[in-house]
Design a protein around this motif. Structure first.
Motif, short mmCIF file in Angstrom:
data_model
loop_
_atom_site.label_atom_id
_atom_site.label_comp_id
_atom_site.label_asym_id
_atom_site.label_seq_id
_atom_site.Cartn_x
_atom_site.Cartn_y
_atom_site.Cartn_z
N VAL A 211 32.44 65.07 9.32
CA VAL A 211 31.05 64.84 8.90
C VAL A 211 30.22 66.06 9.29
N TYR A 212 29.35 66.51 8.38
CA TYR A 212 28.51 67.67 8.69
C TYR A 212 27.03 67.40 8.46
N ALA A 213 26.69 66.18 8.12
CA ALA A 213 25.27 65.80 7.96
C ALA A 213 25.08 64.43 8.61
N PRO A 214 24.71 64.39 9.90
CA PRO A 214 24.29 65.51 10.74
C PRO A 214 25.48 66.29 11.29
N LEU A 215 25.23 67.52 11.70
CA LEU A 215 26.30 68.33 12.26
C LEU A 215 26.68 67.83 13.65
N GLU A 216 25.69 67.48 14.45
CA GLU A 216 25.95 66.94 15.79
C GLU A 216 26.01 65.42 15.68
N THR A 217 27.19 64.90 15.42
CA THR A 217 27.36 63.46 15.27
C THR A 217 27.44 62.80 16.64
N GLU A 218 27.28 61.49 16.65
CA GLU A 218 27.41 60.75 17.91
C GLU A 218 28.81 60.91 18.48
N LEU A 219 29.81 60.98 17.60
CA LEU A 219 31.18 61.16 18.05
C LEU A 219 31.34 62.47 18.81
N LEU A 220 30.82 63.56 18.24
CA LEU A 220 30.95 64.86 18.91
C LEU A 220 30.13 64.91 20.19
#
Length: 267
Positions: A211-220
């Motif tokens: 996923v890149y939208a958002p780039l800073e995902t909750e997973l990351l």
């Protein structure tokens, strides 16, 4: 003017026009790259119209068309039998040819990671997951666990790629895998969040979110809180786009300017 496109439903989130536009400008190529909102019931009409347009060089394909598009183009490379989904269509004379650059784009950021004999977790069983499983099937991994709403579909994917492992429902506890890949739309803007407990992962695990939208995902963010190595969605997106760009425009993109491109995409 010649042009290529990215199609999907939705499509407003796509960063592909910015990526290809950056490369076209950098190389001084007189061409455009556009976004086209194509709904499932308009997919056949889209390809019929573009086939009649001599300036159209091809398109990238995103959710939800990666499998349905296979029925509307030629499959000269045997993608249906190998991956089962396409993310790129190119014009070759009067023919439209489907191919897949997702597998190569996925692999590039983890090329230095030794996964031989180690376990992997994949979330999702759609078109992107197919390309990822195809790549994993060539890396001599041990077991692959797929988390998916439809467990039977996930189990069928494991079998089709000759992978050993398990298909379990979303929310099932993670095994202590060396690599976790979110190949689903969960966590994307407008989609449900991806709720997952990363505590079973070892300290040397890598968490990869396409996923890149958002780039800073909750997973990351959760992975970084645990000080795990991470790969974000731009790495795969830029990697697969580079392969497609050369097919569309006959030139290699300037990958030595990736940091500049990432700065633009995240500004």
């Amino acid at each position: 003017m010649i042009y290529a496109e990215v199609i999907g439903d939705p499509i407003s989130h796509s960063k592909s026009p910015a990526i290809h536009g950056f490369w076209l400008k950098a190389l001084g190529i007189e061409a455009e790259y556009r976004a086209a909102h194509v709904k499932p019931d308009g997919l056949a009409a889209y390809f019929a119209a573009r086939k009649a347009d001599p300036d159209w060089r091809g398109c990238n394909i995103t959710i939800p068309h990666k499998q349905a598009a296979l029925d509307l183009v030629e499959d000269r490379g045997g993608v249906r039998a190998s991956i089962g989904a396409i993310n790129t269509v190119i014009r070759e004379g009067d023919a439209l040819i489907g191919t897949n650059t997702d597998a190569g784009g996925f692999y590039t950021p983890i090329a230095g990671l030794d996964l031989q004999g180690r376990d992997v977790v994949v979330i999702g069983a759609g078109g992107a997951a197919r390309a990822i499983l195809f790549a994993l099937s060539r890396l001599d991994v041990a077991r692959v666990t797929i988390l998916n709403r439809n467990v039977l579909k996930a189990a069928a994917l494991l079998s089709s790629f000759g992978l050993k492992g398990d298909a379990v429902p979303l929310g099932a506890p993670l095994p202590p895998a060396a690599l976790l890949v979110n190949a689903s739309a969960l966590g994307m803007q407008g989609q449900p969040p991806l709720a997952i407990d990363l505590s079973p992962l070892p300290d040397d695990a890598v968490v990869y979110d396409i996923v890149y939208a958002p780039l800073e995902t909750e997973l990351l963010a959760q992975a970084r809180d645990r000080e795990l190595d991470t790969v974000d969605g731009l790495d795969m997106l830029i990697g697969q786009a580079a392969l497609a760009f050369e097919l569309f425009f006959g030139a290699e993109p300037p990958r030595d300017r990736d940091e500049e491109l990432r700065a633009i995409l995240t500004s």
